[in-house]
Design a protein around this motif. Sequence first.
Motif, PDB file in Angstrom:
ATOM      1  N   LEU A   1       5.227 233.302  59.397  1.00 53.03           N
ATOM      2  CA  LEU A   1       6.416 232.771  60.059  1.00 53.03           C
ATOM      3  C   LEU A   1       7.185 231.822  59.156  1.00 53.03           C
ATOM      4  O   LEU A   1       8.391 231.644  59.320  1.00 53.03           O
ATOM      5  N   LYS A   2       6.470 231.207  58.212  1.00 48.56           N
ATOM      6  CA  LYS A   2       7.094 230.288  57.254  1.00 48.56           C
ATOM      7  C   LYS A   2       6.319 230.378  55.952  1.00 48.56           C
ATOM      8  O   LYS A   2       5.087 230.391  55.954  1.00 48.56           O
ATOM      9  N   LEU A   3       7.041 230.443  54.860  1.00 45.55           N
ATOM     10  CA  LEU A   3       6.433 230.391  53.546  1.00 45.55           C
ATOM     11  C   LEU A   3       7.268 229.443  52.704  1.00 45.55           C
ATOM     12  O   LEU A   3       8.320 229.814  52.190  1.00 45.55           O
ATOM     13  N   GLY A   4       6.826 228.186  52.655  1.00 43.16           N
ATOM     14  CA  GLY A   4       7.542 227.175  51.898  1.00 43.16           C
ATOM     15  C   GLY A   4       6.850 226.888  50.576  1.00 43.16           C
ATOM     16  O   GLY A   4       5.921 227.577  50.180  1.00 43.16           O
TER      17      GLY A   4
ATOM     18  N   THR B   1      -2.075 227.304  59.597  1.00 41.93           N
ATOM     19  CA  THR B   1      -1.224 226.692  58.581  1.00 41.93           C
ATOM     20  C   THR B   1      -2.055 226.563  57.309  1.00 41.93           C
ATOM     21  O   THR B   1      -3.218 226.161  57.352  1.00 41.93           O
TER      22      THR B   1
ATOM     23  N   ALA C   1       2.456 227.163  54.487  1.00 43.91           N
ATOM     24  CA  ALA C   1       2.731 228.484  55.048  1.00 43.91           C
ATOM     25  C   ALA C   1       2.142 228.511  56.457  1.00 43.91           C
ATOM     26  O   ALA C   1       1.076 227.937  56.702  1.00 43.91           O
TER      27      ALA C   1
END
Length: 139
Positions: free
Chosen positions: A105-108, A133, A112
Amino acid sequence: MPLQMNAEQLMAFFEEVFPQLDNAFEVLRLEEMELDMRMKIGEAHLRPGGTVSGPSMFTLADCIVYGAVLAMIGPKALSVTTNCSIDFMRKPEAGVDLIGKCKLLKLGRALAVGDVLIYSEGMDKPVARATLTYSIPPK
């Protein structure tokens, strides 16, 4: 962001850094920000009552998010779980492989977040849902 590892590279990395998993996992589908894996279920994964244990389902959720992150960023072994929430919703079938379906859903740069649905192979409804996470090591 394109994939940094393909399915074969990912499985070779797992075998190298986690030999204790004893080839229990198989990549079924790998695309950008998504990974589906099979966990081969054996006697060691069962608990009393004829079902797959919660720790086994957690292992699948943890490994599949780890794999999805590494497929996107490359083989960074020190990416680690910082949080996990798992809901056990139905009784998995004993002795039937588990199928995990992960979406990142998020890969910063530093974190992640992935969502996983876990199914007993052949069942239409998920047996568990997990959100994890991961902390990504600095470059």
